[in-house]
Design an enzyme around this catalytic site. Structure first.
Site, short mmCIF file in Angstrom:
data_model
loop_
_atom_site.label_atom_id
_atom_site.label_comp_id
_atom_site.label_asym_id
_atom_site.label_seq_id
_atom_site.Cartn_x
_atom_site.Cartn_y
_atom_site.Cartn_z
N VAL A 165 0.73 -0.88 0.31
CA VAL A 165 0.14 -0.05 0.12
C VAL A 165 1.25 1.64 0.12
CG1 VAL A 165 -1.80 -1.11 0.94
CG2 VAL A 165 0.33 -0.11 2.79
N HIS A 190 2.49 2.58 -2.05
CA HIS A 190 2.39 2.57 -3.52
C HIS A 190 1.45 3.69 -3.88
CE1 HIS A 190 5.07 -0.01 -5.71
NE2 HIS A 190 5.41 -0.97 -4.43
N ARG A 191 1.50 4.34 -4.34
CA ARG A 191 0.40 5.67 -4.61
C ARG A 191 -0.10 5.25 -5.98
NH1 ARG A 191 5.64 9.86 -3.14
NH2 ARG A 191 5.77 8.04 -4.26
N SER A 205 -10.10 -5.82 7.55
CA SER A 205 -9.58 -5.09 8.46
C SER A 205 -9.56 -5.66 9.39
CB SER A 205 -11.12 -3.71 9.28
OG SER A 205 -11.05 -3.27 10.38
N ARG A 213 -10.17 -4.43 12.24
CA ARG A 213 -10.75 -3.67 13.78
C ARG A 213 -12.25 -4.53 13.66
NH1 ARG A 213 -12.33 2.21 12.91
NH2 ARG A 213 -12.66 2.28 14.59
N ARG A 248 9.33 -4.57 -6.88
CA ARG A 248 8.91 -6.28 -5.59
C ARG A 248 9.03 -7.66 -6.26
NH1 ARG A 248 8.00 -2.70 -1.85
NH2 ARG A 248 7.54 -1.39 -2.02
C1 LIG Z 1 13.44 -2.73 -1.50
C2 LIG Z 1 13.27 -1.83 -0.87
C3 LIG Z 1 12.83 -0.70 -0.08
C4 LIG Z 1 13.06 -0.22 0.97
N1 LIG Z 1 12.78 0.35 1.79
C5 LIG Z 1 11.69 0.88 2.43
C6 LIG Z 1 11.83 2.24 3.50
O1 LIG Z 1 13.17 1.60 4.18
N2 LIG Z 1 11.31 2.64 4.54
C7 LIG Z 1 10.74 3.26 3.84
O2 LIG Z 1 9.72 4.17 4.09
N3 LIG Z 1 10.08 2.57 1.95
C8 LIG Z 1 10.71 1.65 2.07
N4 LIG Z 1 10.58 1.02 1.02
C9 LIG Z 1 9.21 1.79 -0.06
C10 LIG Z 1 9.29 2.94 -1.22
O3 LIG Z 1 10.05 3.89 -0.53
C11 LIG Z 1 8.28 3.17 -2.05
O4 LIG Z 1 7.38 4.28 -1.15
C12 LIG Z 1 7.60 2.30 -2.29
O5 LIG Z 1 8.07 1.85 -3.11
C13 LIG Z 1 6.80 3.22 -3.23
O6 LIG Z 1 7.29 3.11 -4.57
P1 LIG Z 1 7.80 4.65 -5.56
O7 LIG Z 1 7.18 5.74 -4.55
O8 LIG Z 1 8.13 4.41 -6.07
O9 LIG Z 1 6.23 4.75 -5.76
P2 LIG Z 1 4.33 4.94 -6.47
O10 LIG Z 1 4.35 5.23 -5.31
O11 LIG Z 1 4.78 3.64 -6.42
O12 LIG Z 1 4.30 5.36 -7.59
C14 LIG Z 1 4.93 5.26 -8.35
C15 LIG Z 1 6.28 6.35 -9.78
O13 LIG Z 1 4.41 7.51 -8.94
C16 LIG Z 1 5.84 8.73 -9.31
N5 LIG Z 1 5.23 8.98 -8.36
C17 LIG Z 1 4.22 8.87 -7.73
N6 LIG Z 1 4.56 9.66 -6.29
C18 LIG Z 1 4.99 11.18 -6.79
C19 LIG Z 1 5.30 12.20 -6.16
N7 LIG Z 1 4.44 12.56 -5.20
N8 LIG Z 1 5.79 13.41 -6.56
C20 LIG Z 1 6.27 12.36 -7.50
N9 LIG Z 1 6.72 11.37 -8.44
C21 LIG Z 1 6.19 10.86 -7.51
C22 LIG Z 1 6.90 7.77 -9.46
O14 LIG Z 1 7.63 8.43 -10.81
C23 LIG Z 1 7.29 6.43 -8.63
O15 LIG Z 1 8.04 6.07 -9.07
C24 LIG Z 1 11.54 0.08 -0.30
C25 LIG Z 1 10.87 -0.07 -1.00
C26 LIG Z 1 11.76 -0.70 -1.94
C27 LIG Z 1 11.69 -1.21 -2.87
#
Ligand SMILES: Cc1cc2nc3c(=O)[nH]c(=O)nc-3n(C[C@H](O)[C@H](O)[C@H](O)COP(=O)(O)OP(=O)(O)OC[C@H]3O[C@@H](n4cnc5c(N)ncnc54)[C@H](O)[C@@H]3O)c2cc1C
Length: 222
Positions: A78, A80-81, A89, A91, A181
């Site tokens: 979750v 991934h935005r 849930s 809850r 992933r």
């Molecule tokens: C191996 C691994 C280790 C990780 N470790 C941690 C950790 O220790 N702590 C932690 O908090 N998280 C961790 N994460 C989570 C990571 O930081 C991301 O939150 C998660 O992988 C979602 O991917 P994403 O941010 O690329 O994009 P998504 O949310 O899937 O979005 C897809 C793409 O859209 C674009 N995008 C989305 N939103 C924006 C925005 N607001 N501004 C600009 N561009 C945007 C970007 O290009 C992004 O790559 C980890 C992830 C991986 C794969």
């Protein structure tokens, strides 16, 4: 306590041919090349679009999947935005009720981490984990007996608790999700959920997404 394997499956995917056509129509609009569409033209057109990095065209088709995984893995999903989620849930679900057979369900740690249970070190870790799951279940049920609500008692539930989460992404986001992933840098249980057959072979054809629509995922090196 039940111990189960993670599952991922597509829910009502659109017919592959329909998806191909929709994306081809969208992509060809950019070049005004609709006259070049034939019965078999879509896959090559989509390959060319992907090669050029023109991935926004892939956003015109969404796909929904159901993940049965643990709460730790679902927390990663979750993050991934660019998607929509509906999740079981803790809850509102009270696992002491009959529809849950009065027990909690957890996702097997041994399969996610590929434990060799003939190896004494792996066996010891697995037994410790099982003891922790039993303890968590006992404390959860006891809190409910003491009058706690499910949302109070859930505080003692483990990260290994099974959850169901319905995930909808467009194809572009699924590609991004799979790249991150299924990579070996991802948590082993996340890799297991994202790519259920990974233990057997790094073979994209085994993934339900790639089985549904190979051309959309065949270039990914995961
Ligand atoms: C191996 C691994 C280790 C990780 N470790 C941690 C950790 O220790 N702590 C932690 O908090 N998280 C961790 N994460 C989570 C990571 O930081 C991301 O939150 C998660 O992988 C979602 O991917 P994403 O941010 O690329 O994009 P998504 O949310 O899937 O979005 C897809 C793409 O859209 C674009 N995008 C989305 N939103 C924006 C925005 N607001 N501004 C600009 N561009 C945007 C970007 O290009 C992004 O790559 C980890 C992830 C991986 C794969």
């Amino acid at each position: 306590m039940k111990i189960i394997e993670p599952i991922v499956e597509l829910i009502n995917p659109p017919p592959y041919e329909t998806a191909l056509k929709t994306i081809e129509i969208a992509g060809r609009t950019c070049y005004q090349s609709g006259d070049k569409m034939t019965d078999g033209s879509a896959e090559d057109f989509i390959r060319r679009i992907v090669e050029r990095g023109h991935e926004s065209v892939l956003e015109h088709i969404g796909l929904t999947a159901r993940f049965i995984c643990d709460r730790g893995v679902s927390h990663e999903i979750v993050r991934h935005r660019i998607g929509a989620y509906s999740q079981e849930s803790t809850r509102y679900c009270n696992y002491s009720m009959d529809r849950f057979d009065g027990e909690i369900t957890v996702i097997d740690l041994a399969s996610g981490f590929k434990y060799d249970l003939n190896n004494p070190r792996d066996l010891a870790k697995y037994q410790e984990w099982m003891a922790a799951m039993d303890d968590a279940e006992r404390h959860y049920m006891r809190m409910l007996e003491l009058g706690a609500t499910a949302e109070e008692a859930r505080s003692v539930l483990p990260s290994s608790l099974k959850t169901a989460v319905i995930v909808t992404y467009d194809i572009r986001e699924w590609r991004h999700f799979l790249r991150l992933r299924c990579d070996k840098a991802a948590h082993p249980q996340m890799q297991q959920a994202a790519h259920p057959q990974m233990q057997q072979a790094a073979n994209l054809a085994k993934n339900p997404l790639t089985q549904w629509g190979p051309v959309f995922f065949e270039d990914l090196e995961v």
